[in-house]
Enzyme design. Structure first.
Site, PDB file in Angstrom:
ATOM      1  N   LYS A  31      11.648  52.813  -9.721  1.00 16.79           N
ATOM      2  CA  LYS A  31      10.311  52.676  -9.125  1.00 16.79           C
ATOM      3  C   LYS A  31      10.324  52.813  -7.599  1.00 16.79           C
ATOM      4  CE  LYS A  31       8.101  49.768 -12.622  1.00 16.79           C
ATOM      5  NZ  LYS A  31       7.288  48.564 -12.856  1.00 16.79           N
TER       6      LYS A  31
ATOM      7  N   ASP B  72       0.655  48.604 -11.915  1.00 17.89           N
ATOM      8  CA  ASP B  72       1.097  47.316 -12.488  1.00 17.89           C
ATOM      9  C   ASP B  72       0.082  46.195 -12.224  1.00 17.89           C
ATOM     10  OD1 ASP B  72       3.425  48.218 -13.655  1.00 17.89           O
ATOM     11  OD2 ASP B  72       4.660  47.814 -11.887  1.00 17.89           O
TER      12      ASP B  72
END
Ligand code: ATR
Length: 291
Positions: free
Chosen positions: A66, A102
């Site tokens: 990420k 997220d």
């Protein structure tokens, strides 16, 4: 030839994203497949170059890439830049654009359960890693008052230092991770969120919880962002205390729904995605959000 959406990370064998993303693709009968591109750390640049192919719509990025994808993509939206982490990439005519969904996934799961009643309330966030950063940013935007507690206090301090510019006066603070401090904070909190890896299956701390059961107030909502197991020790304790619980599978599906909307511009078929996620977990008929 079908177009592709890739899942980039390592290892990917246990991921259920392919199940619920393919369900979304099939819902609209799109000529596309969601494929796993398991990628070693040294191969990230090459994998992203492959993603520029006109046949590729975009990708989800997962552990451990990420952060490491950022230097290899063309632009990063403001939120992902602040968080220093990208979980979704859109391929727009060969240009790769990075996003982080997220926090949106977390907030949507929370709102489904609370109807947005957390505005102005106090939240305890345990953890100070990448997941905690996304959750804290989402809570700040939802006007929640946030205390971050982490085993390594310096990391909680750093999180607060980086994100304080997005907080109102008195909206964000770091706290020590000791029982008396946790006891004091948790008793005043409407929401407790576990963003650590404690309780995760196959981890050293599987079947552990950082919050002793007697510190969980019955009036609280307890959200564990861990999706596997579905019911961590923390959530088991919370249920026994009479608290409302939310597990990490709902956040996983909703962050995926937000990614689907970025790739396609179409509303994500959330019910179909949730059903596919339940089936992939072998838990047809089980409620994902609260109980
Ligand atoms: P992620 O990006 O998923 O958030 P991470 O950056 O590795 O993952 O963060 C893991 C979090 O779990 C950290 O807050 C970590 O605490 P430290 O910063 O002190 O390492 C927390 N964590 C992991 N194992 C823990 C344990 N046994 N006790 C307390 N906290 C733990």
């Amino acid at each position: 030839m079908s177009r592709q959406i890739a899942l980039i990370g390592r290892p990917l064998s246990h991921s259920i994203s392919p199940a619920f993303q393919q369900a979304a693709i099939d819902y609209y009968s799109l000529d596309a497949v969601y494929v796993k591109w398991e990628t070693e750390p040294g191969d990230v640049e090459e994998t992203l170059n492959n993603l520029r192919d006109p046949n590729c719509i975009g990708a989800n990025i997962t552990v451990p890439h990420k952060e490491t994808v950022i230097p290899y993509i063309d632009s990063v939206d403001d939120l992902a830049r602040v968080l220093g982490a990208v979980n979704t990439i859109v391929n727009r005519d060969g240009q790769l654009i990075g996003y982080n969904t997220d926090g949106e996934g977390f907030l949507r799961a929370l709102r489904e359960q609370t109807g947005g009643a957390i505005r102005g309330q106090r939240a305890l966030v345990m953890g100070a890693g990448g997941a905690a950063r996304a959750v804290v940013m989402a809570l700040l935007r939802a006007r929640t008052v946030v205390t971050v507690a982490n085993r390594t206090k310096e990391r909680a301090d750093k999180l607060v230092e980086d994100l304080i510019q997005y907080a109102g006066p008195g909206q964000l603070e770091a706290a020590a991770f000791d029982i008396s401090t946790l006891s004091d904070i948790s008793s005043r909190c409407a929401l407790i969120v576990n963003c650590t890896t404690v309780g995760m299956r196959h981890s050293q701390d599987e079947d552990e919880s950082l919050l002793p059961a007697d510190l969980i107030p019955s009036h609280a909502i307890v959200f564990d962002i861990i999706a596997n197991p579905l019911e961590t020790r923390l959530l088991q304790d919370a249920k026994r205390c009479g608290a409302r619980t939310i597990n990490g599978l709902s956040m996983l599906v909703y962050q995926g729904a937000a990614a689907f909307e970025l790739w396609t511009g179409m509303p994500a078929p959330v019910e179909a995605m949730l059903a596919a996620a339940r089936e992939a977990m072998g838990m047809d008929g089980v409620t994902l959000v609260g109980e």
